[in-house]
Enzyme design. Structure first.
Site, PDB file in Angstrom:
ATOM      1  CB  THR A   3      94.334  62.533  47.995  1.00 21.88           C
ATOM      2  OG1 THR A   3      93.818  61.375  46.925  1.00 21.88           O
ATOM      3  CG2 THR A   3      94.087  63.865  46.946  1.00 21.88           C
TER       4      THR A   3
ATOM      5  CB  ILE B  53      93.829  69.008  50.098  1.00 22.22           C
ATOM      6  CG1 ILE B  53      92.784  69.923  50.646  1.00 22.22           C
ATOM      7  CG2 ILE B  53      95.221  69.780  50.413  1.00 22.22           C
ATOM      8  CD1 ILE B  53      92.587  70.115  51.981  1.00 22.22           C
TER       9      ILE B  53
ATOM     10  CG  HIS C  60      92.487  59.023  44.586  1.00 19.79           C
ATOM     11  ND1 HIS C  60      92.991  58.880  45.891  1.00 19.79           N
ATOM     12  CD2 HIS C  60      91.302  59.278  44.806  1.00 19.79           C
ATOM     13  CE1 HIS C  60      91.920  58.924  46.438  1.00 19.79           C
ATOM     14  NE2 HIS C  60      90.842  59.076  45.837  1.00 19.79           N
TER      15      HIS C  60
ATOM     16  CG  PHE D  53      84.515  60.376  42.334  1.00 20.67           C
ATOM     17  CD1 PHE D  53      85.646  60.668  41.311  1.00 20.67           C
ATOM     18  CD2 PHE D  53      83.654  59.315  42.164  1.00 20.67           C
ATOM     19  CE1 PHE D  53      85.861  59.983  39.951  1.00 20.67           C
ATOM     20  CE2 PHE D  53      83.708  58.456  40.867  1.00 20.67           C
ATOM     21  CZ  PHE D  53      84.889  58.724  39.937  1.00 20.67           C
TER      22      PHE D  53
HETATM   23  N1  INI Z   1      87.089  63.681  48.161  1.00 25.43           N
HETATM   24  C1  INI Z   1      87.368  64.853  48.328  1.00 25.43           C
HETATM   25  O1  INI Z   1      86.378  65.603  48.195  1.00 25.43           O
HETATM   26  N2  INI Z   1      88.546  65.556  48.579  1.00 25.43           N
HETATM   27  C2  INI Z   1      89.687  64.712  48.684  1.00 25.43           C
HETATM   28  O2  INI Z   1      90.668  65.507  48.746  1.00 25.43           O
HETATM   29  C3  INI Z   1      89.592  63.606  48.388  1.00 25.43           C
HETATM   30  N3  INI Z   1      90.690  62.596  48.637  1.00 25.43           N
HETATM   31  O3  INI Z   1      91.890  63.067  49.477  1.00 25.43           O
HETATM   32  O4  INI Z   1      90.843  61.507  48.247  1.00 25.43           O
HETATM   33  C4  INI Z   1      88.112  62.884  48.057  1.00 25.43           C
HETATM   34  N4  INI Z   1      88.301  61.604  48.073  1.00 25.43           N
HETATM   35  C5  INI Z   1      87.179  60.870  48.010  1.00 25.43           C
HETATM   36  C6  INI Z   1      86.340  60.691  46.713  1.00 25.43           C
HETATM   37  O5  INI Z   1      85.400  61.888  46.660  1.00 25.43           O
HETATM   38  C7  INI Z   1      85.160  59.540  46.940  1.00 25.43           C
HETATM   39  O6  INI Z   1      84.297  60.130  47.738  1.00 25.43           O
HETATM   40  C8  INI Z   1      85.537  58.145  46.900  1.00 25.43           C
HETATM   41  O7  INI Z   1      86.541  57.912  46.089  1.00 25.43           O
HETATM   42  C9  INI Z   1      84.670  57.317  46.857  1.00 25.43           C
HETATM   43  O8  INI Z   1      83.877  57.242  45.699  1.00 25.43           O
END
Ligand code: INI
Length: 156
Positions: free
Chosen positions: A86, A82, A88, A57
């Site tokens: 998750t 993946i 979200h 993100f």
């Molecule tokens: N971020 C990822 O890169 N891959 C994932 O599968 C994932 N999951 O599973 O939630 C994930 N979440 C974290 C997200 O990218 C942010 O770092 C977080 O929400 C803070 O903003």
């Protein structure tokens, strides 16, 4: 009929790699594949700048800032989302893809999408160096091809 393509000759300039720590078992393998492809195409490690971010993100913000700064021929984005892991998934994967696209469109710098989006851990591992190639290496190749194609257009 003129046909324009980017080739895989060694490009000039520095390359930025933005890589997510989330699912780092996979993303470290993507980074290794990316680095390896660059080095084998004549872009030495001394021309690679690696930026770690918490998750996929966060990749677009750093990619866009780097592309705006103009110090790199291309910005390569690596991450792994993946679905099985998750709730979200759609938000993280969708926003990462959209943000990475926008970073390139807004700046004119080729910003490469090397974020794996898979259903399972096994698929992610397969695409980061096991059975199905390495998406990080493919991302490096896409960066080289795009830099060379854009140079052809700029030089015309
Ligand atoms: N971020 C990822 O890169 N891959 C994932 O599968 C994932 N999951 O599973 O939630 C994930 N979440 C974290 C997200 O990218 C942010 O770092 C977080 O929400 C803070 O903003």
């Amino acid at each position: 009929m003129p046909i324009y393509e980017g080739d895989f000759s060694t490009p000039s300039g520095r390359f930025a790699i933005v890589v997510s720590r989330f699912n780092s078992l996979v993303t470290e393998a993507l980074l290794a594949g990316c680095r390896d492809a660059f080095v084998r195409h004549g872009v030495g490690e001394d021309r690679l700048d690696v930026y770690w971010v918490p998750g996929s993100f966060e990749v677009p913000l750093v990619a866009r800032k780097l592309a705006e700064a103009g110090g790199h021929a291309s910005v390569i984005c690596l991450g792994c989302v993946i679905r099985g892991e998750t709730g979200h998934y759609d938000h993280v994967a969708g926003q990462a893809a959209g943000g990475i696209l926008q970073a390139g469109l807004a700046t004119g710098v080729p910003v490469i999408f090397g974020v794996l989006t898979t259903e399972t851990v096994e698929q992610a591992l397969n695409r980061s160096g096991l059975k199905s190639g390495n998406k990080g290496g493919e991302a490096a190749m896409a960066a080289i091809e795009m830099v060379n194609l854009l140079k052809t257009i700029d030089d015309a």
